[in-house]
Design an enzyme around this catalytic site. Structure first.
Site, mmCIF file in Angstrom:
data_model
loop_
_atom_site.group_PDB
_atom_site.id
_atom_site.type_symbol
_atom_site.label_atom_id
_atom_site.label_comp_id
_atom_site.label_asym_id
_atom_site.label_seq_id
_atom_site.Cartn_x
_atom_site.Cartn_y
_atom_site.Cartn_z
ATOM 1 N N VAL A 62 0.810 -1.213 0.000
ATOM 2 C CA VAL A 62 0.000 0.000 0.000
ATOM 3 C C VAL A 62 0.849 1.272 0.000
ATOM 4 O O VAL A 62 0.338 2.355 -0.299
ATOM 5 C CB VAL A 62 -0.972 -0.012 1.202
ATOM 6 C CG1 VAL A 62 -0.246 0.289 2.505
ATOM 7 C CG2 VAL A 62 -2.121 0.961 1.003
ATOM 8 N N TYR A 63 2.133 1.175 0.331
ATOM 9 C CA TYR A 63 2.992 2.355 0.336
ATOM 10 C C TYR A 63 3.190 2.840 -1.106
ATOM 11 O O TYR A 63 3.818 2.167 -1.924
ATOM 12 C CB TYR A 63 4.357 2.061 0.950
ATOM 13 C CG TYR A 63 4.360 1.735 2.428
ATOM 14 C CD1 TYR A 63 3.228 1.901 3.220
ATOM 15 C CD2 TYR A 63 5.508 1.258 3.052
ATOM 16 C CE1 TYR A 63 3.238 1.608 4.573
ATOM 17 C CE2 TYR A 63 5.536 0.957 4.399
ATOM 18 C CZ TYR A 63 4.391 1.132 5.157
ATOM 19 O OH TYR A 63 4.422 0.825 6.500
ATOM 20 N N SER A 64 2.638 3.997 -1.394
ATOM 21 C CA SER A 64 2.740 4.603 -2.731
ATOM 22 C C SER A 64 2.289 3.644 -3.826
ATOM 23 O O SER A 64 2.876 3.593 -4.915
ATOM 24 C CB SER A 64 4.179 5.090 -2.994
ATOM 25 O OG SER A 64 4.514 6.161 -2.146
ATOM 26 N N ASP A 65 1.218 2.873 -3.519
ATOM 27 C CA ASP A 65 0.625 1.955 -4.511
ATOM 28 C C ASP A 65 1.663 1.019 -5.138
ATOM 29 O O ASP A 65 1.677 0.796 -6.352
ATOM 30 C CB ASP A 65 -0.085 2.743 -5.616
ATOM 31 C CG ASP A 65 -1.306 3.481 -5.097
ATOM 32 O OD1 ASP A 65 -1.975 2.945 -4.200
ATOM 33 O OD2 ASP A 65 -1.575 4.597 -5.583
ATOM 34 N N GLY A 66 2.541 0.492 -4.301
ATOM 35 C CA GLY A 66 3.537 -0.458 -4.781
ATOM 36 C C GLY A 66 4.862 0.156 -5.180
ATOM 37 O O GLY A 66 5.857 -0.562 -5.350
#
Length: 350
Positions: A62-66
């Site tokens: 989920v961090y920066s959408d991968g």
């Protein structure tokens, strides 16, 4: 010199400090406010970490959408055997009915995607980022068991679980012979000590090591947040305060005042003291530090290799004390309860 500790009741040794890659990637309003480190800058930060003995790197899908996983994978390319990679899944990545949670298809797909983004054939620690109440615990654990048996995952853990959720999972794992969770990634800081009320005793009893996120209280213990002063211009609290763990402001400033005094006594910085206090707490296997730049990283790395005095630890304990909610507060205040359940103490190696 870096200290290494067992991750909970497992055989793997992890550094007392780990690096959190939430600042890598910089996509979206929340993680964009955390940082936007690209692959080139990330490689430099990894270099500094490895030179200091920090071999564990934590991220999440989920961090920066991968993008965080992608940047981290690029930063450790060519030296995979020198690092321990930790990532998380379960939080929503889209609006579809199977884009969140810990179902069998979601976990398998999330693991495959993380392996691809990280550029590796295995994940050392694969964690559930949140409890999924809609998926049976038996399904979750049997799927993780399959991933371990396939060699795609070495160890499993969780993050942000309640005590009953973690204990039920451990009981089901024992009943069916599935791998037990060895780590619990938790929020714990001098201004957020709720972890101690139930999750710390559980971790001690069951051999689950704590990996601490946001040890500086979401940027509030940097030494730049002060009583009767505006937030510093670069503080991420301007954009992310609504997502931050809540804190009583008077306790915050009481803790900062105490940290300030001890900084004067020791010649250490406020962040270094706040992190060093955590490293002395029971069950803590590793404290996850983050950094937007080299200066922040080098400062946080200075939290190891020295110790606070007994008096300084006691002062920090007193300044940060918070009355527990029911059913925990009687064990803090009433002699009969306290005699039956003495508070945990740090062992010499913790």
């Amino acid at each position: 010199m870096m200290e290494y500790r067992n991750l909970g009741r497992s055989g793997i040794k992890v550094p007392a400090l780990s690096f959190g890659a939430g600042t890598f990637g910089g996509r979206g309003p929340l993680f964009g406010a955390w940082g936007d480190t690209d692959a080139s800058a990330a490689r430099r930060l990894v270099d500094i970490c490895l030179d200091a003995g920090v071999t564990m790197f934590d991220t999440a899908d989920v961090y920066s959408d991968g993008a965080s996983e992608e940047v981290l994978g690029a930063a450790v390319k060519g030296r995979r055997d020198q690092v321990i990679l930790s990532t998380k899944t379960s939080l929503p990545l889209g609006d579809g009915p199977n884009d969140a949670g810990s179902s069998r298809p979601r976990l398998i797909a999330a693991c495959e995607a993380a392996l691809r983004r990280l550029g590796t054939d295995h994940i050392d620690l694969f964690q559930l980022h949140a409890f999924d109440a809609a998926t049976p615990v038996e399904e979750v654990l049997s799927t993780l068991d399959e991933l371990v048996r396939a060699g795609k995952v070495r160890y499993t853990g969780v993050s942000n679980f309640a005590g009953w959720q973690l204990m039920k999972s451990l009981a089901v794992a024992e009943r069916y012979g599935h791998p037990r969770y060895v780590a619990h990634q938790v929020y714990y800081s001098l201004i957020g000590r709720e972890y101690e009320w139930e999750l710390m005793p559980l971790g001690l009893d069951q051999g689950v090591g704590a990996m601490v996120w946001s040890p500086l209280g979401w940027g509030r213990l940097t030494g730049k947040v002060r009583r009767d002063q505006p937030l510093p211009e670069r503080s991420r609290l301007h954009q992310t305060a609504d997502s931050a763990p809540p804190v009583n402001e008077e306790r915050l400033y009481r803790v900062v005042d105490t940290l300030d005094r001890i900084a004067g006594e020791t010649g250490r910085t406020i962040p270094q003291i706040a992190i060093n206090w955590l490293l002395r707490r029971p069950t803590v296997s590793s404290v996850i530090i983050g950094a937007r730049d080299e200066d922040q990283l080098r400062e946080n790395l200075g939290a190891v290799g020295w110790s606070l005095t007994t008096e300084q630890l006691a002062a920090l304990d007193a300044a940060s004390f918070q009355t527990a909610s029911y059913p925990y507060y009687p064990y803090q205040h009433q002699e009969g309860f306290a005699r039956l359940n003495p508070p945990p103490v740090a062992t010499p190696d913790r």
